[in-house]
Design an enzyme around this catalytic site. Structure first.
Site, PDB file in Angstrom:
ATOM      1  N   GLY A 177       0.758  -1.287   0.127  1.00 45.41           N
ATOM      2  CA  GLY A 177       0.017  -0.127  -0.101  1.00 45.41           C
ATOM      3  C   GLY A 177       0.782   1.158   0.051  1.00 45.41           C
ATOM      4  O   GLY A 177       0.167   2.359  -0.552  1.00 45.41           O
ATOM      5  N   LYS A 214       8.034 -10.341   2.630  1.00 46.65           N
ATOM      6  CA  LYS A 214       8.136  -9.521   1.659  1.00 46.65           C
ATOM      7  C   LYS A 214       9.559  -8.872   1.883  1.00 46.65           C
ATOM      8  O   LYS A 214      10.282  -8.609   0.813  1.00 46.65           O
ATOM      9  CB  LYS A 214       7.178  -8.484   1.484  1.00 46.65           C
ATOM     10  CG  LYS A 214       6.580  -7.651   2.631  1.00 46.65           C
ATOM     11  CD  LYS A 214       5.378  -6.862   2.239  1.00 46.65           C
ATOM     12  CE  LYS A 214       5.116  -6.183   3.653  1.00 46.65           C
ATOM     13  NZ  LYS A 214       3.817  -5.414   3.556  1.00 46.65           N
ATOM     14  N   THR A 215       9.888  -8.386   3.089  1.00 44.97           N
ATOM     15  CA  THR A 215      11.142  -7.672   3.271  1.00 44.97           C
ATOM     16  C   THR A 215      12.300  -8.889   4.014  1.00 44.97           C
ATOM     17  O   THR A 215      13.355  -8.223   4.057  1.00 44.97           O
ATOM     18  CB  THR A 215      11.064  -6.537   4.247  1.00 44.97           C
ATOM     19  OG1 THR A 215      10.508  -7.018   5.648  1.00 44.97           O
ATOM     20  CG2 THR A 215       9.869  -5.451   3.308  1.00 44.97           C
ATOM     21  N   LYS A 235      20.917  -1.047  14.284  1.00 44.50           N
ATOM     22  CA  LYS A 235      22.043  -1.616  14.787  1.00 44.50           C
ATOM     23  C   LYS A 235      23.180  -0.819  13.939  1.00 44.50           C
ATOM     24  O   LYS A 235      24.435  -0.695  14.313  1.00 44.50           O
ATOM     25  CB  LYS A 235      22.119  -3.156  14.373  1.00 44.50           C
ATOM     26  CG  LYS A 235      23.604  -3.696  14.796  1.00 44.50           C
ATOM     27  CD  LYS A 235      23.436  -5.337  14.810  1.00 44.50           C
ATOM     28  CE  LYS A 235      24.687  -5.920  15.256  1.00 44.50           C
ATOM     29  NZ  LYS A 235      24.813  -7.232  15.022  1.00 44.50           N
ATOM     30  N   TYR A 257       8.070  19.712  37.668  1.00 47.62           N
ATOM     31  CA  TYR A 257       9.166  19.090  38.441  1.00 47.62           C
ATOM     32  C   TYR A 257       8.498  18.008  39.256  1.00 47.62           C
ATOM     33  O   TYR A 257       7.280  17.636  39.008  1.00 47.62           O
ATOM     34  CB  TYR A 257       9.693  20.010  39.803  1.00 47.62           C
ATOM     35  CG  TYR A 257       8.692  20.867  40.321  1.00 47.62           C
ATOM     36  CD1 TYR A 257       7.934  20.325  41.665  1.00 47.62           C
ATOM     37  CD2 TYR A 257       8.235  22.089  40.153  1.00 47.62           C
ATOM     38  CE1 TYR A 257       6.938  20.923  42.425  1.00 47.62           C
ATOM     39  CE2 TYR A 257       7.380  23.001  40.760  1.00 47.62           C
ATOM     40  CZ  TYR A 257       6.629  22.241  41.994  1.00 47.62           C
ATOM     41  OH  TYR A 257       5.792  22.903  42.532  1.00 47.62           O
ATOM     42  N   HIS A 307      -2.209  15.044  50.161  1.00 47.64           N
ATOM     43  CA  HIS A 307      -1.398  14.152  50.148  1.00 47.64           C
ATOM     44  C   HIS A 307      -1.265  12.684  50.193  1.00 47.64           C
ATOM     45  O   HIS A 307      -0.968  11.951  51.028  1.00 47.64           O
ATOM     46  CB  HIS A 307      -0.191  14.248  51.753  1.00 47.64           C
ATOM     47  CG  HIS A 307      -0.047  15.707  51.827  1.00 47.64           C
ATOM     48  ND1 HIS A 307       0.944  16.388  50.553  1.00 47.64           N
ATOM     49  CD2 HIS A 307      -0.316  16.935  52.395  1.00 47.64           C
ATOM     50  CE1 HIS A 307       1.188  17.569  51.102  1.00 47.64           C
ATOM     51  NE2 HIS A 307       0.372  17.938  51.959  1.00 47.64           N
TER      52      HIS A 307
END
Length: 515
Positions: free
Chosen positions: A35, A65-66, A137, A215, A275
Protein backbone atom coordinates in the site's frame (compact mmCIF):
# COMPACT_ATOMS: atom_id res chain seq x y z
CA UNK A 1 28.67 8.89 2.80
CA UNK A 2 25.35 10.02 1.39
CA UNK A 3 21.76 8.83 1.28
CA UNK A 4 21.18 7.34 -2.15
CA UNK A 5 18.58 4.67 -1.52
CA UNK A 6 15.65 4.56 0.93
CA UNK A 7 13.27 1.79 1.90
CA UNK A 8 9.83 3.06 2.92
CA UNK A 9 7.07 0.81 4.29
CA UNK A 10 4.57 2.34 6.70
CA UNK A 11 1.16 1.57 8.16
CA UNK A 12 0.58 5.14 9.32
CA UNK A 13 1.01 7.28 6.22
CA UNK A 14 0.64 10.66 7.92
CA UNK A 15 2.93 13.20 6.24
CA UNK A 16 4.54 10.54 4.07
CA UNK A 17 3.92 11.92 0.58
CA UNK A 18 5.53 15.36 1.18
CA UNK A 19 8.47 13.66 2.88
CA UNK A 20 8.99 11.15 0.07
CA UNK A 21 8.66 13.91 -2.51
CA UNK A 22 11.51 15.84 -0.83
CA UNK A 23 13.66 12.69 -0.78
CA UNK A 24 13.03 12.05 -4.47
CA UNK A 25 13.85 15.67 -5.29
CA UNK A 26 17.16 15.21 -3.44
CA UNK A 27 18.03 12.29 -5.72
CA UNK A 28 17.13 9.48 -3.32
CA UNK A 29 15.81 6.28 -4.91
CA UNK A 30 12.82 4.85 -3.05
CA UNK A 31 12.08 1.16 -2.50
CA UNK A 32 8.61 0.45 -1.20
CA UNK A 33 6.03 -2.23 -0.50
CA UNK A 34 2.31 -2.87 -0.92
CA UNK A 35 0.00 0.00 0.00
CA UNK A 36 2.87 2.39 0.63
CA UNK A 37 4.21 1.87 -2.89
CA UNK A 38 0.73 2.35 -4.34
CA UNK A 39 0.28 5.64 -2.49
CA UNK A 40 3.64 7.01 -3.62
CA UNK A 41 3.04 6.00 -7.23
CA UNK A 42 -0.36 7.66 -7.15
CA UNK A 43 1.37 10.84 -5.95
CA UNK A 44 3.72 10.67 -8.93
CA UNK A 45 6.80 9.71 -6.90
CA UNK A 46 9.11 7.13 -8.56
CA UNK A 47 9.14 3.86 -6.64
CA UNK A 48 11.08 0.59 -6.95
CA UNK A 49 8.96 -2.39 -5.90
CA UNK A 50 10.32 -4.61 -3.15
CA UNK A 51 10.09 -7.65 -5.42
CA UNK A 52 12.39 -5.94 -7.93
CA UNK A 53 15.03 -5.79 -5.19
CA UNK A 54 14.56 -9.27 -3.72
CA UNK A 55 13.80 -11.05 -6.99
CA UNK A 56 11.00 -12.77 -5.10
CA UNK A 57 7.29 -11.99 -4.93
CA UNK A 58 5.49 -10.87 -1.78
CA UNK A 59 3.84 -14.02 -0.46
CA UNK A 60 1.37 -15.24 2.16
CA UNK A 61 -0.80 -12.11 2.06
CA UNK A 62 2.23 -9.91 2.55
CA UNK A 63 3.52 -11.80 5.58
CA UNK A 64 6.82 -12.36 3.77
CA UNK A 65 8.19 -9.56 1.63
CA UNK A 66 11.20 -7.85 3.25
CA UNK A 67 12.72 -10.86 5.03
CA UNK A 68 15.41 -11.35 2.39
CA UNK A 69 19.25 -11.09 2.21
CA UNK A 70 18.99 -8.45 -0.51
CA UNK A 71 17.25 -6.22 2.04
CA UNK A 72 19.08 -7.05 5.24
CA UNK A 73 22.46 -7.39 3.56
CA UNK A 74 21.94 -3.88 2.21
CA UNK A 75 21.04 -2.64 5.68
CA UNK A 76 23.62 -4.43 7.81
CA UNK A 77 26.74 -4.14 5.67
CA UNK A 78 29.47 -2.19 7.45
CA UNK A 79 30.46 0.38 4.86
CA UNK A 80 34.13 0.63 5.86
CA UNK A 81 34.59 -3.16 6.05
CA UNK A 82 36.17 -4.34 2.78
CA UNK A 83 35.01 -7.91 3.33
CA UNK A 84 31.40 -6.79 3.65
CA UNK A 85 31.64 -4.62 0.55
CA UNK A 86 33.21 -7.44 -1.43
CA UNK A 87 30.37 -9.80 -0.45
CA UNK A 88 27.79 -7.21 -1.51
CA UNK A 89 29.49 -6.94 -4.87
CA UNK A 90 29.71 -10.70 -5.39
CA UNK A 91 26.04 -11.17 -4.47
CA UNK A 92 24.86 -8.11 -6.39
CA UNK A 93 23.33 -6.52 -3.26
CA UNK A 94 22.99 -2.75 -3.09
CA UNK A 95 23.26 -0.79 0.14
CA UNK A 96 20.18 0.86 1.66
CA UNK A 97 20.93 4.15 3.42
CA UNK A 98 17.58 5.17 4.86
CA UNK A 99 14.76 3.10 6.37
CA UNK A 100 11.35 4.63 7.05
CA UNK A 101 9.08 2.12 8.77
CA UNK A 102 6.24 2.16 11.23
CA UNK A 103 4.57 -0.97 12.44
CA UNK A 104 1.28 -2.80 12.09
CA UNK A 105 -1.24 -1.16 14.46
CA UNK A 106 -1.22 -3.87 17.14
CA UNK A 107 -2.25 -1.53 19.97
CA UNK A 108 -5.09 -0.03 17.97
CA UNK A 109 -6.26 -3.49 16.92
CA UNK A 110 -6.51 -5.00 20.41
CA UNK A 111 -8.18 -1.81 21.69
CA UNK A 112 -11.15 -2.35 19.37
CA UNK A 113 -14.30 -3.73 21.02
CA UNK A 114 -14.86 -7.37 20.12
CA UNK A 115 -11.48 -7.91 18.49
CA UNK A 116 -10.70 -11.58 18.00
CA UNK A 117 -7.52 -13.36 18.98
CA UNK A 118 -6.84 -14.13 15.31
CA UNK A 119 -7.12 -10.45 14.38
CA UNK A 120 -4.71 -9.51 17.14
CA UNK A 121 -2.14 -12.08 16.08
CA UNK A 122 -2.38 -11.05 12.42
CA UNK A 123 -1.43 -7.52 13.44
CA UNK A 124 1.89 -8.55 15.00
CA UNK A 125 4.48 -7.05 12.67
CA UNK A 126 7.52 -9.22 11.88
CA UNK A 127 9.31 -7.67 8.92
CA UNK A 128 8.94 -4.11 10.19
CA UNK A 129 10.71 -4.57 13.54
CA UNK A 130 13.38 -6.65 11.82
CA UNK A 131 14.17 -3.89 9.33
CA UNK A 132 14.12 -1.27 12.05
CA UNK A 133 16.49 -3.24 14.24
CA UNK A 134 18.86 -3.96 11.35
CA UNK A 135 19.00 -0.31 10.36
CA UNK A 136 19.29 0.89 13.97
CA UNK A 137 22.13 -1.52 14.68
CA UNK A 138 24.00 -0.14 11.66
CA UNK A 139 23.20 3.52 12.45
CA UNK A 140 26.84 4.43 11.92
CA UNK A 141 25.93 4.32 8.24
CA UNK A 142 22.14 3.98 8.01
CA UNK A 143 19.44 6.47 9.00
CA UNK A 144 16.27 4.94 10.45
CA UNK A 145 12.96 6.74 10.97
CA UNK A 146 10.02 5.33 12.93
CA UNK A 147 8.19 8.56 13.77
CA UNK A 148 6.68 11.04 11.32
CA UNK A 149 7.76 13.81 13.69
CA UNK A 150 11.33 13.21 12.46
CA UNK A 151 10.55 13.60 8.74
CA UNK A 152 11.34 17.33 8.73
CA UNK A 153 14.78 17.06 10.34
CA UNK A 154 15.85 14.09 8.21
CA UNK A 155 14.74 15.61 4.91
CA UNK A 156 16.30 18.98 5.79
CA UNK A 157 19.67 17.40 6.62
CA UNK A 158 19.67 15.35 3.41
CA UNK A 159 18.78 18.44 1.36
CA UNK A 160 21.59 20.38 3.03
CA UNK A 161 24.44 17.87 2.76
CA UNK A 162 23.21 14.69 1.10
CA UNK A 163 23.35 12.82 4.39
CA UNK A 164 22.18 12.98 8.00
CA UNK A 165 24.39 13.86 10.94
CA UNK A 166 25.81 11.00 13.01
CA UNK A 167 24.27 12.64 16.08
CA UNK A 168 20.87 12.45 14.39
CA UNK A 169 21.36 8.82 13.40
CA UNK A 170 22.26 7.89 16.98
CA UNK A 171 19.21 9.67 18.37
CA UNK A 172 16.93 7.98 15.85
CA UNK A 173 18.46 4.56 16.52
CA UNK A 174 17.80 4.96 20.24
CA UNK A 175 14.23 5.92 19.43
CA UNK A 176 13.82 2.82 17.28
CA UNK A 177 14.95 0.45 20.00
CA UNK A 178 12.60 2.15 22.48
CA UNK A 179 9.81 1.78 19.95
CA UNK A 180 10.39 -1.88 19.15
CA UNK A 181 10.90 -2.72 22.82
CA UNK A 182 7.56 -1.10 23.68
CA UNK A 183 5.89 -2.86 20.75
CA UNK A 184 7.14 -6.27 21.86
CA UNK A 185 6.29 -5.53 25.51
CA UNK A 186 2.70 -4.74 24.55
CA UNK A 187 2.41 -7.99 22.62
CA UNK A 188 3.80 -9.87 25.62
CA UNK A 189 1.32 -8.15 27.94
CA UNK A 190 -1.57 -9.07 25.66
CA UNK A 191 -0.54 -12.71 25.36
CA UNK A 192 0.10 -12.93 29.11
CA UNK A 193 -3.51 -11.85 29.67
CA UNK A 194 -4.76 -14.37 27.12
CA UNK A 195 -2.99 -17.29 28.79
CA UNK A 196 -3.53 -16.01 32.34
CA UNK A 197 0.16 -15.47 33.17
CA UNK A 198 0.09 -12.90 35.99
CA UNK A 199 3.68 -13.00 37.25
CA UNK A 200 5.88 -14.19 34.33
CA UNK A 201 9.55 -15.06 34.70
CA UNK A 202 10.35 -11.80 32.86
CA UNK A 203 8.01 -8.87 33.47
CA UNK A 204 7.89 -6.61 30.42
CA UNK A 205 5.72 -3.52 30.69
CA UNK A 206 5.56 -0.35 28.67
CA UNK A 207 4.15 3.13 29.18
CA UNK A 208 3.61 6.06 26.82
CA UNK A 209 4.57 9.58 27.84
CA UNK A 210 1.68 11.97 28.34
CA UNK A 211 3.73 15.02 29.30
CA UNK A 212 6.83 16.34 31.00
CA UNK A 213 6.08 17.81 34.41
CA UNK A 214 7.44 21.05 35.82
CA UNK A 215 9.11 19.08 38.59
CA UNK A 216 8.61 15.97 40.68
CA UNK A 217 7.47 15.43 44.24
CA UNK A 218 9.83 18.29 45.15
CA UNK A 219 11.22 21.11 42.98
CA UNK A 220 14.70 19.56 42.78
CA UNK A 221 13.34 16.32 41.22
CA UNK A 222 12.67 15.85 37.51
CA UNK A 223 9.44 14.10 36.49
CA UNK A 224 7.16 13.06 33.64
CA UNK A 225 3.71 11.50 33.42
CA UNK A 226 3.21 8.22 31.55
CA UNK A 227 0.11 6.15 30.87
CA UNK A 228 -0.50 2.50 30.12
CA UNK A 229 -1.05 2.08 26.35
CA UNK A 230 -4.30 0.20 26.90
CA UNK A 231 -5.54 2.27 29.84
CA UNK A 232 -9.31 2.20 30.09
CA UNK A 233 -12.03 3.66 32.23
CA UNK A 234 -11.65 5.99 35.19
CA UNK A 235 -7.93 6.70 35.16
CA UNK A 236 -6.40 10.16 35.54
CA UNK A 237 -4.50 9.58 32.29
CA UNK A 238 -7.88 9.41 30.51
CA UNK A 239 -9.22 12.66 31.98
CA UNK A 240 -9.91 15.71 29.84
CA UNK A 241 -8.67 18.93 31.41
CA UNK A 242 -11.25 21.66 30.86
CA UNK A 243 -9.62 24.50 32.76
CA UNK A 244 -6.72 25.56 34.97
CA UNK A 245 -2.98 25.24 35.29
CA UNK A 246 -0.95 22.30 34.09
CA UNK A 247 -1.09 19.28 36.39
CA UNK A 248 1.89 18.63 38.64
CA UNK A 249 3.40 15.37 39.90
CA UNK A 250 1.66 15.69 43.28
CA UNK A 251 -1.60 16.72 41.60
CA UNK A 252 -1.63 13.55 39.51
CA UNK A 253 -0.67 11.34 42.44
CA UNK A 254 -3.42 12.79 44.63
CA UNK A 255 -5.95 12.73 41.80
CA UNK A 256 -5.27 9.03 41.32
CA UNK A 257 -5.99 8.44 45.02
CA UNK A 258 -9.22 10.44 44.78
CA UNK A 259 -10.41 8.44 41.78
CA UNK A 260 -9.69 5.14 43.51
CA UNK A 261 -11.79 6.08 46.56
CA UNK A 262 -14.76 7.70 44.87
CA UNK A 263 -15.19 4.67 42.61
CA UNK A 264 -15.82 2.54 45.70
CA UNK A 265 -19.32 4.04 45.84
CA UNK A 266 -22.41 3.66 43.68
CA UNK A 267 -24.39 6.30 45.57
CA UNK A 268 -23.48 10.00 45.07
CA UNK A 269 -20.07 10.44 46.70
CA UNK A 270 -17.40 13.11 47.04
CA UNK A 271 -13.82 12.61 48.22
CA UNK A 272 -11.32 15.24 49.30
CA UNK A 273 -7.64 14.26 49.20
CA UNK A 274 -4.51 15.74 50.76
CA UNK A 275 -1.10 14.08 50.27
CA UNK A 276 -2.69 10.87 48.92
CA UNK A 277 -4.89 10.40 51.99
CA UNK A 278 -8.59 11.22 52.27
CA UNK A 279 -9.29 14.17 54.54
CA UNK A 280 -13.02 14.01 53.89
CA UNK A 281 -15.41 11.52 52.30
CA UNK A 282 -19.16 11.91 52.13
CA UNK A 283 -22.13 10.25 50.46
CA UNK A 284 -25.57 11.79 50.12
CA UNK A 285 -28.81 11.97 48.18
CA UNK A 286 -27.10 14.10 45.52
CA UNK A 287 -23.66 15.51 44.72
CA UNK A 288 -24.32 18.73 46.63
CA UNK A 289 -25.14 16.85 49.83
CA UNK A 290 -22.13 14.56 49.36
CA UNK A 291 -19.79 17.52 48.87
CA UNK A 292 -21.18 19.26 51.94
CA UNK A 293 -20.38 16.17 54.02
CA UNK A 294 -16.88 15.81 52.55
CA UNK A 295 -16.22 19.48 53.33
CA UNK A 296 -17.60 19.31 56.87
CA UNK A 297 -15.54 16.18 57.57
CA UNK A 298 -12.42 18.37 57.77
CA UNK A 299 -12.93 21.99 56.65
CA UNK A 300 -9.31 22.79 57.52
CA UNK A 301 -7.50 20.04 55.59
CA UNK A 302 -9.64 20.34 52.47
CA UNK A 303 -8.01 23.74 51.83
CA UNK A 304 -5.68 23.25 48.86
CA UNK A 305 -7.01 19.73 48.37
CA UNK A 306 -8.20 17.67 45.45
CA UNK A 307 -11.86 16.76 45.16
CA UNK A 308 -13.41 13.94 43.14
CA UNK A 309 -17.14 13.34 42.66
CA UNK A 310 -18.88 10.41 41.02
CA UNK A 311 -21.75 12.58 39.78
CA UNK A 312 -21.73 15.61 37.46
CA UNK A 313 -21.12 18.95 39.18
CA UNK A 314 -24.17 21.22 39.07
CA UNK A 315 -24.57 24.95 39.72
CA UNK A 316 -25.40 24.58 43.42
CA UNK A 317 -22.39 22.35 44.13
CA UNK A 318 -20.10 24.64 42.14
CA UNK A 319 -21.17 27.60 44.24
CA UNK A 320 -20.19 25.69 47.39
CA UNK A 321 -16.87 24.57 45.91
CA UNK A 322 -16.00 28.08 44.82
CA UNK A 323 -15.89 29.20 48.44
CA UNK A 324 -12.85 27.01 49.19
CA UNK A 325 -9.40 27.01 47.63
CA UNK A 326 -9.15 23.69 45.76
CA UNK A 327 -6.39 22.50 43.44
CA UNK A 328 -8.44 20.09 41.30
CA UNK A 329 -12.04 19.01 40.84
CA UNK A 330 -12.61 15.71 39.01
CA UNK A 331 -16.10 14.70 37.95
CA UNK A 332 -17.91 12.74 35.24
CA UNK A 333 -19.08 16.10 33.86
CA UNK A 334 -19.86 19.71 34.70
CA UNK A 335 -22.99 21.65 33.81
CA UNK A 336 -22.35 24.80 31.80
CA UNK A 337 -23.44 26.88 34.78
CA UNK A 338 -20.98 25.02 37.00
CA UNK A 339 -18.18 25.60 34.49
CA UNK A 340 -18.97 29.30 34.31
CA UNK A 341 -18.76 29.56 38.11
CA UNK A 342 -15.63 27.47 38.61
CA UNK A 343 -13.72 28.92 35.67
CA UNK A 344 -13.73 32.26 37.44
CA UNK A 345 -10.85 30.76 39.43
CA UNK A 346 -8.17 30.77 36.74
CA UNK A 347 -5.80 28.28 38.39
CA UNK A 348 -8.40 25.71 39.46
CA UNK A 349 -7.96 22.54 37.39
CA UNK A 350 -11.23 21.01 36.18
CA UNK A 351 -10.96 17.43 34.93
CA UNK A 352 -13.78 15.61 33.17
CA UNK A 353 -13.65 11.82 33.51
CA UNK A 354 -16.91 10.27 32.26
CA UNK A 355 -16.31 6.77 33.66
CA UNK A 356 -15.91 8.19 37.15
CA UNK A 357 -19.63 7.55 37.65
CA UNK A 358 -19.16 3.77 37.51
CA UNK A 359 -18.22 1.68 40.55
CA UNK A 360 -14.78 0.14 40.96
CA UNK A 361 -14.30 -3.00 38.90
CA UNK A 362 -11.59 -5.59 39.17
CA UNK A 363 -9.15 -5.47 36.27
CA UNK A 364 -6.12 -7.47 35.22
CA UNK A 365 -3.62 -4.76 36.16
CA UNK A 366 -0.57 -4.79 38.38
CA UNK A 367 0.81 -2.23 40.81
CA UNK A 368 4.56 -1.89 40.37
CA UNK A 369 6.60 -0.28 43.13
CA UNK A 370 10.29 0.30 42.41
CA UNK A 371 12.79 -0.59 45.13
CA UNK A 372 16.56 -0.33 45.03
CA UNK A 373 17.75 -2.87 42.50
CA UNK A 374 14.32 -4.12 41.49
CA UNK A 375 10.57 -3.81 41.87
CA UNK A 376 7.72 -5.18 43.93
CA UNK A 377 4.70 -6.26 41.89
CA UNK A 378 1.22 -7.07 43.12
CA UNK A 379 -2.43 -7.03 42.09
CA UNK A 380 -4.39 -3.87 42.80
CA UNK A 381 -6.53 -4.09 45.93
CA UNK A 382 -9.97 -4.34 44.34
CA UNK A 383 -11.35 -6.50 47.15
CA UNK A 384 -14.95 -5.63 48.05
CA UNK A 385 -16.59 -6.66 51.31
CA UNK A 386 -19.51 -9.08 50.92
CA UNK A 387 -22.21 -9.23 53.57
CA UNK A 388 -21.54 -12.90 54.24
CA UNK A 389 -17.90 -12.08 55.07
CA UNK A 390 -18.92 -9.90 58.02
CA UNK A 391 -18.75 -11.80 61.31
CA UNK A 392 -20.09 -10.36 64.54
CA UNK A 393 -17.74 -11.38 67.37
CA UNK A 394 -19.18 -9.43 70.35
CA UNK A 395 -22.19 -9.96 72.54
CA UNK A 396 -23.87 -6.90 71.08
CA UNK A 397 -24.66 -6.88 67.37
CA UNK A 398 -24.38 -3.61 65.45
CA UNK A 399 -27.65 -1.87 64.67
CA UNK A 400 -28.66 -1.50 61.00
CA UNK A 401 -27.43 2.11 61.02
CA UNK A 402 -24.15 1.16 62.67
CA UNK A 403 -23.63 -1.60 60.12
CA UNK A 404 -24.21 0.84 57.26
CA UNK A 405 -21.66 3.25 58.74
CA UNK A 406 -19.18 0.42 59.32
CA UNK A 407 -19.41 -0.60 55.65
CA UNK A 408 -18.90 3.04 54.62
CA UNK A 409 -15.85 3.44 56.86
CA UNK A 410 -14.42 0.13 55.63
CA UNK A 411 -14.49 1.36 52.01
CA UNK A 412 -12.57 4.46 53.03
CA UNK A 413 -9.97 2.92 55.37
CA UNK A 414 -8.87 0.64 52.54
CA UNK A 415 -7.40 3.72 50.84
CA UNK A 416 -5.73 5.32 53.88
CA UNK A 417 -2.00 4.82 54.43
CA UNK A 418 -1.23 2.23 57.14
CA UNK A 419 -1.52 2.13 60.04
CA UNK A 420 -4.98 3.51 59.37
CA UNK A 421 -8.04 4.32 61.44
CA UNK A 422 -11.23 5.96 60.12
CA UNK A 423 -14.13 7.27 62.19
CA UNK A 424 -17.48 7.74 60.47
CA UNK A 425 -21.00 8.91 61.25
CA UNK A 426 -23.95 10.07 59.16
CA UNK A 427 -22.35 8.87 55.89
CA UNK A 428 -19.21 10.96 56.28
CA UNK A 429 -15.74 10.60 57.71
CA UNK A 430 -15.25 12.56 60.91
CA UNK A 431 -11.71 11.47 61.77
CA UNK A 432 -8.83 9.95 59.80
CA UNK A 433 -5.58 8.67 61.31
CA UNK A 434 -3.08 7.77 58.60
CA UNK A 435 0.42 6.40 58.23
CA UNK A 436 1.27 5.94 61.88
CA UNK A 437 3.86 3.59 63.30
CA UNK A 438 1.35 2.06 65.71
CA UNK A 439 -2.39 1.57 65.56
CA UNK A 440 -3.34 3.29 68.78
CA UNK A 441 -1.45 6.36 67.54
CA UNK A 442 -3.58 6.39 64.40
CA UNK A 443 -6.70 5.98 66.52
CA UNK A 444 -5.76 8.90 68.77
CA UNK A 445 -5.27 11.18 65.75
CA UNK A 446 -8.66 10.22 64.30
CA UNK A 447 -10.38 10.59 67.68
CA UNK A 448 -8.82 13.99 68.32
CA UNK A 449 -9.96 15.18 64.90
CA UNK A 450 -13.51 13.93 65.47
CA UNK A 451 -13.76 15.48 68.95
CA UNK A 452 -17.37 15.46 70.17
CA UNK A 453 -18.60 14.13 66.82
CA UNK A 454 -16.94 10.84 67.77
CA UNK A 455 -19.65 10.04 70.31
CA UNK A 456 -21.96 7.52 68.67
CA UNK A 457 -19.65 7.10 65.66
CA UNK A 458 -18.08 3.92 64.29
CA UNK A 459 -14.42 3.02 63.78
CA UNK A 460 -12.69 1.09 60.98
CA UNK A 461 -9.16 -0.30 61.15
CA UNK A 462 -7.20 -1.53 58.13
CA UNK A 463 -5.58 -4.34 60.14
CA UNK A 464 -6.17 -6.25 63.35
CA UNK A 465 -5.63 -4.91 66.87
CA UNK A 466 -2.52 -6.51 68.40
CA UNK A 467 -3.86 -5.54 71.84
CA UNK A 468 -6.92 -3.98 73.41
CA UNK A 469 -5.56 -0.42 73.73
CA UNK A 470 -7.29 0.79 70.54
CA UNK A 471 -10.64 -0.47 71.86
CA UNK A 472 -10.06 1.35 75.13
CA UNK A 473 -9.28 4.61 73.30
CA UNK A 474 -12.39 4.13 71.16
CA UNK A 475 -14.58 3.52 74.20
CA UNK A 476 -13.31 6.67 75.90
CA UNK A 477 -14.25 8.65 72.77
CA UNK A 478 -17.79 7.25 72.69
CA UNK A 479 -17.36 4.93 69.68
CA UNK A 480 -20.22 2.42 69.52
CA UNK A 481 -19.10 -0.04 66.81
CA UNK A 482 -15.83 -1.25 65.28
CA UNK A 483 -14.94 -3.06 62.05
CA UNK A 484 -11.54 -4.73 61.68
CA UNK A 485 -10.04 -7.79 59.97
CA UNK A 486 -9.38 -9.87 63.07
CA UNK A 487 -6.68 -12.50 63.02
CA UNK A 488 -4.49 -11.45 65.95
CA UNK A 489 -3.44 -14.03 68.52
CA UNK A 490 -4.90 -11.55 71.02
CA UNK A 491 -8.25 -11.07 69.30
CA UNK A 492 -10.05 -12.26 72.40
CA UNK A 493 -8.56 -9.39 74.44
CA UNK A 494 -10.15 -6.89 72.04
CA UNK A 495 -13.44 -8.80 71.99
CA UNK A 496 -13.54 -8.87 75.80
CA UNK A 497 -12.82 -5.15 75.96
CA UNK A 498 -15.64 -4.40 73.51
CA UNK A 499 -18.01 -6.51 75.60
CA UNK A 500 -17.04 -4.59 78.75
CA UNK A 501 -17.79 -1.27 77.08
CA UNK A 502 -20.88 -2.40 75.14
CA UNK A 503 -19.21 -1.85 71.77
CA UNK A 504 -20.31 -3.97 68.80
CA UNK A 505 -17.40 -5.36 66.81
CA UNK A 506 -17.32 -7.22 63.50
CA UNK A 507 -14.46 -9.05 61.77
CA UNK A 508 -14.02 -9.06 57.99
CA UNK A 509 -11.20 -11.57 57.62
CA UNK A 510 -9.62 -9.17 55.12
CA UNK A 511 -6.67 -6.84 55.72
CA UNK A 512 -6.14 -3.64 53.71
CA UNK A 513 -2.56 -2.53 54.34
CA UNK A 514 -1.54 0.38 52.11
CA UNK A 515 2.07 1.56 52.07
Amino acid sequence: MSVKKALISVSDKTGLVPFARRLAAAGVEIISTGGTAALLKEAGIPVIGISDVTGFPEIMDGRVKTLHPNIHGGLLAVRDNESHLQQLKELNIETIDLVVVNLYPFKETIAKPGVTYAEAIENIDIGGPTMLRSAAKNHQFVTVVVDAADYEQVSSEIEASGDTLLETRRRLAAKVFRHTAAYDALIAQYLNQVVGEVFPENLTVTYEKVQDLRYGENPHQRAAFYQEPLSRGAAVSEAEQLHGKELSYNNINDADAAVAIVREFTEPAVVAIKHSNPCGVGIGKDVQAAYQKAYEADPVSIFGGIVAANRPIDKETALLMKETFLEIILAPDFSQEALDILMEKKNLRLLRLPNLSSAQEEAAVLRIAPVAGGALVQDYDFKQLADDEIRVVTDRKPTAEELAQLKFAWRVVKHVKSNAIVLAADNMTIGVGAGQMNRVGAAKIAIEQAAEKGRGAVLASDAFFPMSDTVEAAAAAGITAIIQPGGSVRDQDSIDACNRFGIAMVFTGVRHFKH
